[in-house]
Design an enzyme around this catalytic site. Structure first.
Site, PDB file in Angstrom:
ATOM      1  N   HIS A  42       0.800  -1.235   0.000  1.00 10.25           N
ATOM      2  CA  HIS A  42       0.000   0.000   0.000  1.00 10.25           C
ATOM      3  C   HIS A  42       0.830   1.281   0.000  1.00 10.25           C
ATOM      4  O   HIS A  42       0.824   2.038   0.956  1.00 10.25           O
ATOM      5  CB  HIS A  42      -0.983   0.004   1.182  1.00 10.25           C
ATOM      6  CG  HIS A  42      -2.024  -1.055   1.079  1.00 10.25           C
ATOM      7  ND1 HIS A  42      -3.180  -1.027   1.807  1.00 10.25           N
ATOM      8  CD2 HIS A  42      -2.082  -2.175   0.310  1.00 10.25           C
ATOM      9  CE1 HIS A  42      -3.915  -2.101   1.501  1.00 10.25           C
ATOM     10  NE2 HIS A  42      -3.259  -2.809   0.597  1.00 10.25           N
ATOM     11  N   GLU A  75     -13.345   2.297  -4.155  1.00 11.20           N
ATOM     12  CA  GLU A  75     -14.118   3.539  -4.246  1.00 11.20           C
ATOM     13  C   GLU A  75     -13.624   4.475  -5.338  1.00 11.20           C
ATOM     14  O   GLU A  75     -12.433   4.596  -5.570  1.00 11.20           O
ATOM     15  CB  GLU A  75     -14.016   4.326  -2.923  1.00 11.20           C
ATOM     16  CG  GLU A  75     -14.568   3.618  -1.719  1.00 11.20           C
ATOM     17  CD  GLU A  75     -14.468   4.472  -0.455  1.00 11.20           C
ATOM     18  OE1 GLU A  75     -13.905   5.597  -0.523  1.00 11.20           O
ATOM     19  OE2 GLU A  75     -14.951   4.012   0.600  1.00 11.20           O
TER      20      GLU A  75
END
Ligand SMILES: [Ca+2]
Length: 461
Positions: free
Chosen positions: A231, A327
């Site tokens: 990440h 998202e």
């Protein structure tokens, strides 16, 4: 079994083999082909197993049954592009927030592989007409790909040292708005520093002969460092004023991921900096003594795609969710997007995140404009800012890593009104997307390919 039987068996097998060969005649070609295919498949499976969506398989089957019922009750009648069952029981905050109706491109398309044999091409930019600067994540090489003849340059010298474990490596690339004069190239990468790794931004000058990046220097590090290799976020894009937006990730693990909510950490943020790496002086937390000045928005998970809407000028991002809950967000300064307090996804273990709260707005956070359940595993993205394929104008194209397709999203007044999945038959993990000046959609894959998708020329046949 004794020795004798073994040698008998071997003999028999050899006999069968020889007979089979004789029967086949010139069967060499097809054998080679099938070997190549299976090699590729093995490679991809191996790499996929280190990526997140694969962690989910077992769990998702379990929760499928539970969600099927709620699926029926929310059926609006229009066929969504997503045909797989949901993996969560969450309901959208508004009907258009997920599972948009399926749309289909009517323009006849040419799909061609421009070049192959590359590594994971994480970032691309068209720095010269039909010529791309591309990053190779794992080898940390910066290359030039010529879209006209498919040729690939030797690695450009002078690129930074990276930590290329797991999701790390050489990530995005962007050219300065005044590149023609300044020759400045900006790179993002995962860097080893004291205390762990960070997402870093650096810049250097591309030499006139295009063989070297000169005087490369690091201009920004998304601190704090963390002992992990997941990440990193890592996308960069220039705005109209010549400043940079950088996206980061929250470094994945619990509890470090909670730092996405903290204004004294650059993890899980959109960051706004000058080309020298300084905070832009209009940033929302400049006046806040306790907040880092470079922060533009927060509460993000792992932002893998970023682009400006061609009409509205808004900054759109896509963030890779947990299991489901990827998202699409419109970024406004100072806003909190809720991770990891709220999410439309669940943990890869199947457990709820926080207490399983999906509503963002009710909790004081910004609702995503759209989310995927199950995951689309979104990566790089680009708006179609061209009239070569008129029906695509202002649509958003996003690379999907697993499932393997390109997502086309149709947007009206910031509402997602249609979704399409392209190149579904290729079996490739699509990493980054770019639209060229002449309106071709370029997509890179983890399998080392670069695709060009364009309107089929009328006089082709
Ligand atoms: Ca969110």
């Amino acid at each position: 079994m004794g020795k004798v039987s073994w040698s008998r068996l071997t003999f028999l097998l050899m006999l069968i083999f020889v007979l089979a060969l004789a029967a086949c005649g010139n069967g060499g070609t097809s054998e080679e082909e099938s070997t190549e295919e299976s090699d590729t498949a093995t490679e991809e499976t191996t790499e996929e197993s280190t990526e997140e969506p694969e962690e989910t398989t077992e769990e998702s089957e379990e929760s499928e049954e539970a969600t099927e019922e709620s699926d029926e009750s929310t059926d609006t009648g229009s066929e969504s592009a997503e045909t797989e069952p949901k993996v969560t029981e969450f309901e959208p905050a508004f009907p258009e927030q997920t599972r948009a109706p399926e749309v289909e491109t009517e323009t006849e398309l040419d799909v061609e592989v421009v070049t192959e044999g590359l590594g994971v091409t994480w970032g691309m930019v068209e720095f010269d007409t039909n010529r791309l600067l591309v990053t190779q994540r794992d080898s940390a090489e910066l290359l030039i790909v010529n879209l006209e003849d498919g040729s690939v340059s030797e690695p450009i010298q002078g690129t930074p040292e990276v930590n290329n474990e797991d999701q790390g490596g050489l990530l995005d690339v962007a050219t300065a708005p005044d590149f023609d004069e300044s020759r400045l190239v900006f790179l993002t990468f995962s860097q080893d520093i004291e205390g762990g790794t960070v997402t870093a931004v650096g810049k250097g000058m591309l030499s006139e002969d295009e063989t070297a990046l000169e005087n490369f220097e690091v201009i920004f590090q998304a601190t704090p460092a963390y002992e992990g290799t997941l990440h990193y976020g890592g996308r960069i894009i220039f705005d109209d004023e010549g400043n940079l937006f950088l996206t980061t990730g929250e470094r994945s693990d619990d509890p470090i991921r909670e730092r996405a909510q903290d204004l004294d950490a650059y993890l899980g943020k959109v960051i706004h900096i000058t080309p020298d790496g300084e905070p832009v002086d209009t940033n929302p937390f400049i006046e806040d003594e306790d907040a880092l000045d470079g922060i533009y928005s927060y509460g993000h998970r792992n932002i893998q795609g970023v682009d400006f809407h061609p009409e509205t000028g808004d900054l759109w991002i896509v963030e890779f969710g947990p299991q489901a809950g990827d998202e699409l967000n419109i970024i406004e300064p100072g806003n909190n997007y809720g991770w990891p307090i709220v999410s439309y996804g669940i943990e890869y273990t199947g457990e709820l995140i926080n207490e399983g709260i999906s509503e963002h707005e009710a909790q004081g956070f910004v609702e995503p404009r759209y989310y995927w359940d199950p995951t689309s595993a979104p990566s790089g993205m680009s708006f179609y800012d061209n009239d070569a394929i008129p029906e695509w104008e202002n649509n958003l194209f996003i690379g999907g890593l697993a499932p393997n397709y390109i997502v086309r999203v149709v947007i009206e007044d910031d509402v997602i009104v249609g979704e399409e999945r392209l190149l579904t038959e290729e079996g490739e993990r699509f990493r980054d997307i770019l639209v060229t000046e002449d309106g071709a959609l370029i997509a890179s894959t983890d399998g080392g390919l670069i695709y060009r998708v364009s309107a089929a020329s009328e006089d082709a046949e």
